[in-house]
Design a protein around this motif. Structure first.
Motif, PDB file in Angstrom:
ATOM      1  N   LEU A  52      23.432-101.782  24.740  1.00 52.36           N
ATOM      2  CA  LEU A  52      23.117-102.938  23.908  1.00 52.36           C
ATOM      3  C   LEU A  52      21.636-103.294  23.894  1.00 52.36           C
ATOM      4  O   LEU A  52      21.206-104.128  23.097  1.00 52.36           O
ATOM      5  CB  LEU A  52      23.935-104.146  24.373  1.00 52.36           C
ATOM      6  CG  LEU A  52      25.455-104.003  24.246  1.00 52.36           C
ATOM      7  CD1 LEU A  52      26.149-105.217  24.847  1.00 52.36           C
ATOM      8  CD2 LEU A  52      25.871-103.804  22.795  1.00 52.36           C
ATOM      9  N   ASP A  53      20.845-102.651  24.767  1.00 50.02           N
ATOM     10  CA  ASP A  53      19.401-102.874  24.728  1.00 50.02           C
ATOM     11  C   ASP A  53      18.750-102.145  23.557  1.00 50.02           C
ATOM     12  O   ASP A  53      17.588-102.402  23.239  1.00 50.02           O
ATOM     13  CB  ASP A  53      18.745-102.416  26.033  1.00 50.02           C
ATOM     14  CG  ASP A  53      19.040-103.363  27.185  1.00 50.02           C
ATOM     15  OD1 ASP A  53      19.232-104.571  26.924  1.00 50.02           O
ATOM     16  OD2 ASP A  53      19.085-102.907  28.338  1.00 50.02           O
ATOM     17  N   GLU A  54      19.494-101.236  22.929  1.00 54.30           N
ATOM     18  CA  GLU A  54      18.976-100.572  21.727  1.00 54.30           C
ATOM     19  C   GLU A  54      19.558-101.277  20.515  1.00 54.30           C
ATOM     20  O   GLU A  54      20.774-101.316  20.321  1.00 54.30           O
ATOM     21  CB  GLU A  54      19.314 -99.088  21.707  1.00 54.30           C
ATOM     22  CG  GLU A  54      18.666 -98.376  20.526  1.00 54.30           C
ATOM     23  CD  GLU A  54      18.684 -96.865  20.612  1.00 54.30           C
ATOM     24  OE1 GLU A  54      18.060 -96.221  19.750  1.00 54.30           O
ATOM     25  OE2 GLU A  54      19.326 -96.328  21.541  1.00 54.30           O
ATOM     26  N   VAL A  55      18.673-101.813  19.682  1.00 54.52           N
ATOM     27  CA  VAL A  55      19.089-102.758  18.650  1.00 54.52           C
ATOM     28  C   VAL A  55      18.251-102.558  17.392  1.00 54.52           C
ATOM     29  O   VAL A  55      17.136-102.015  17.440  1.00 54.52           O
ATOM     30  CB  VAL A  55      18.957-104.201  19.200  1.00 54.52           C
ATOM     31  CG1 VAL A  55      17.518-104.512  19.568  1.00 54.52           C
ATOM     32  CG2 VAL A  55      19.509-105.233  18.244  1.00 54.52           C
ATOM     33  N   ILE A  56      18.785-102.981  16.284  1.00 49.70           N
ATOM     34  CA  ILE A  56      18.092-102.922  14.999  1.00 49.70           C
ATOM     35  C   ILE A  56      16.690-103.526  15.118  1.00 49.70           C
ATOM     36  O   ILE A  56      16.492-104.544  15.774  1.00 49.70           O
ATOM     37  CB  ILE A  56      18.938-103.675  13.946  1.00 49.70           C
ATOM     38  CG1 ILE A  56      18.423-103.452  12.530  1.00 49.70           C
ATOM     39  CG2 ILE A  56      19.036-105.154  14.259  1.00 49.70           C
ATOM     40  CD1 ILE A  56      19.349-104.037  11.465  1.00 49.70           C
ATOM     41  N   SER A  57      15.713-102.875  14.487  1.00 51.42           N
ATOM     42  CA  SER A  57      14.321-103.311  14.625  1.00 51.42           C
ATOM     43  C   SER A  57      13.645-103.444  13.266  1.00 51.42           C
ATOM     44  O   SER A  57      13.420-102.449  12.569  1.00 51.42           O
ATOM     45  CB  SER A  57      13.533-102.319  15.483  1.00 51.42           C
ATOM     46  OG  SER A  57      12.150-102.630  15.482  1.00 51.42           O
ATOM     47  N   SER A  58      13.300-104.669  12.924  1.00 52.70           N
ATOM     48  CA  SER A  58      12.524-104.921  11.714  1.00 52.70           C
ATOM     49  C   SER A  58      11.149-104.273  11.809  1.00 52.70           C
ATOM     50  O   SER A  58      10.704-103.587  10.880  1.00 52.70           O
ATOM     51  CB  SER A  58      12.374-106.433  11.505  1.00 52.70           C
ATOM     52  OG  SER A  58      11.402-106.721  10.528  1.00 52.70           O
ATOM     53  N   GLY A  59      10.472-104.479  12.921  1.00 49.88           N
ATOM     54  CA  GLY A  59       9.106-103.983  13.066  1.00 49.88           C
ATOM     55  C   GLY A  59       8.996-102.484  12.885  1.00 49.88           C
ATOM     56  O   GLY A  59       8.141-101.991  12.138  1.00 49.88           O
ATOM     57  N   ARG A  60       9.857-101.732  13.565  1.00 47.72           N
ATOM     58  CA  ARG A  60       9.771-100.276  13.465  1.00 47.72           C
ATOM     59  C   ARG A  60      10.215 -99.787  12.089  1.00 47.72           C
ATOM     60  O   ARG A  60       9.614 -98.882  11.510  1.00 47.72           O
ATOM     61  CB  ARG A  60      10.590 -99.623  14.572  1.00 47.72           C
ATOM     62  CG  ARG A  60      10.044 -99.947  15.959  1.00 47.72           C
ATOM     63  CD  ARG A  60      10.438 -98.942  17.001  1.00 47.72           C
ATOM     64  NE  ARG A  60       9.899 -99.323  18.300  1.00 47.72           N
ATOM     65  CZ  ARG A  60       8.663 -99.053  18.718  1.00 47.72           C
ATOM     66  NH1 ARG A  60       7.826 -98.403  17.930  1.00 47.72           N
ATOM     67  NH2 ARG A  60       8.262 -99.441  19.915  1.00 47.72           N
ATOM     68  N   THR A  61      11.257-100.401  11.537  1.00 48.49           N
ATOM     69  CA  THR A  61      11.747 -99.963  10.229  1.00 48.49           C
ATOM     70  C   THR A  61      10.696-100.170   9.148  1.00 48.49           C
ATOM     71  O   THR A  61      10.415 -99.261   8.351  1.00 48.49           O
ATOM     72  CB  THR A  61      13.038-100.714   9.864  1.00 48.49           C
ATOM     73  OG1 THR A  61      14.033-100.459  10.865  1.00 48.49           O
ATOM     74  CG2 THR A  61      13.567-100.264   8.510  1.00 48.49           C
ATOM     75  N   SER A  78      16.051 -98.383  15.161  1.00 53.48           N
ATOM     76  CA  SER A  78      16.200 -99.222  16.348  1.00 53.48           C
ATOM     77  C   SER A  78      14.840 -99.461  16.989  1.00 53.48           C
ATOM     78  O   SER A  78      13.822 -98.881  16.592  1.00 53.48           O
ATOM     79  CB  SER A  78      17.117 -98.538  17.367  1.00 53.48           C
ATOM     80  OG  SER A  78      16.421 -97.486  18.039  1.00 53.48           O
ATOM     81  N   ASN A  79      14.835-100.295  18.016  1.00 52.51           N
ATOM     82  CA  ASN A  79      13.622-100.535  18.790  1.00 52.51           C
ATOM     83  C   ASN A  79      13.161 -99.294  19.547  1.00 52.51           C
ATOM     84  O   ASN A  79      12.043 -99.258  20.060  1.00 52.51           O
ATOM     85  CB  ASN A  79      13.838-101.698  19.767  1.00 52.51           C
ATOM     86  CG  ASN A  79      15.032-101.493  20.678  1.00 52.51           C
ATOM     87  OD1 ASN A  79      16.090-101.037  20.243  1.00 52.51           O
ATOM     88  ND2 ASN A  79      14.891-101.844  21.945  1.00 52.51           N
ATOM     89  N   ARG A  80      14.006 -98.254  19.592  1.00 50.87           N
ATOM     90  CA  ARG A  80      13.632 -96.985  20.230  1.00 50.87           C
ATOM     91  C   ARG A  80      13.386 -95.886  19.198  1.00 50.87           C
ATOM     92  O   ARG A  80      13.363 -94.703  19.528  1.00 50.87           O
ATOM     93  CB  ARG A  80      14.713 -96.565  21.217  1.00 50.87           C
ATOM     94  CG  ARG A  80      14.851 -97.556  22.381  1.00 50.87           C
ATOM     95  CD  ARG A  80      15.990 -97.196  23.301  1.00 50.87           C
ATOM     96  NE  ARG A  80      16.144 -98.207  24.349  1.00 50.87           N
ATOM     97  CZ  ARG A  80      17.216 -98.314  25.124  1.00 50.87           C
ATOM     98  NH1 ARG A  80      18.230 -97.478  24.975  1.00 50.87           N
ATOM     99  NH2 ARG A  80      17.280 -99.265  26.048  1.00 50.87           N
ATOM    100  N   SER A  81      13.223 -96.286  17.954  1.00 48.80           N
ATOM    101  CA  SER A  81      12.881 -95.383  16.845  1.00 48.80           C
ATOM    102  C   SER A  81      13.980 -94.387  16.499  1.00 48.80           C
ATOM    103  O   SER A  81      13.711 -93.331  15.921  1.00 48.80           O
ATOM    104  CB  SER A  81      11.564 -94.641  17.132  1.00 48.80           C
ATOM    105  OG  SER A  81      10.491 -95.556  17.229  1.00 48.80           O
TER     106      SER A  81
END
Length: 207
Positions: A52-61, A78-81
């Motif tokens: 659950l620490d890997e989550v949708i990421s506005s910044g990376r997207t 995700s926050n992990r690309s």
């Protein structure tokens, strides 16, 4: 305990106005978010089911897309690309990935409400809690159908009425096993001053 499987494939589900749900989405399955009446936003979150620490990421997207408006063919990272979702169909072409889910604080600070609704943030927190998602893990959502414009000179953000009309929809394909949070947005400004339902369905992975 949360359900162990996704909702019945191809069954149409309805989210009541100003509420939210959570469910699982398996890799390859397709989630279609539908605006049944028009001009209604849906906040979408995605978490990797096994971490659950890997989550949708506005910044990376948005960084990788080099633009703020996403549509058919665009991946959502995700926050992990890693790609969590991919937009495979879109009848509107205007959605927001800048603004955070509305909350009691949103309504207190922006609207001046003295007894504010818990908003999409509160609805998502409640729906996702059985899956182990705590409120501080909730990031910026992909705001399906939300119409936010940006002034190129000043950078001012303006929330405009959604461009979606009755029956418009967006389909996302899961690129890994996910936990999804989804709302019928609770903010008046985002929905052209009315609250309406959102519908969704899940279709099985294609061979």
């Amino acid at each position: 305990m949360p359900p162990e499987t996704s909702p019945l494939a191809s069954t149409l589900h309805e989210i009541a106005p100003r509420s939210g749900v959570a469910f699982t989405l398996d890799r390859g399955e397709r989630l279609t978010v539908i605006d049944p009446e028009g001009e209604q936003v849906a906040d979408l979150l995605a978490f990797v089911r096994g971490d659950l620490d890997e989550v949708i990421s506005s910044g990376r997207t948005l960084d990788y897309a080099s633009r703020i408006y996403l549509t058919t063919g665009d991946p959502i990272y995700s926050n992990r690309s890693n790609v969590l979702l991919r937009i495979v169909a879109d009848t509107v072409g205007r959605h927001d990935f800048l603004l955070t889910p509305c909350s009691a604080d949103t309504f207190r600070i922006i609207y001046g409400d003295t007894h504010p609704h818990r908003g999409c943030f509160g609805n998502l927190a409640a729906a996702l809690a059985p899956y182990g998602v705590v409120p501080d893990r909730i990031p910026v959502a992909f705001n399906v159908f939300m119409n936010v414009t940006v002034d190129g000179g000043t950078g001012e953000l303006k929330v405009e009425p959604p461009l979606s009309r009755a029956g418009d929809h967006v389909t996302f394909q899961a690129e890994c096993d996910l936990v999804i949070g989804l709302t019928a947005c609770s903010a008046l400004q985002s929905n052209n001053n009315s609250f309406k339902p959102i519908r969704y369905r899940i279709d099985p992975a294609r061979a």
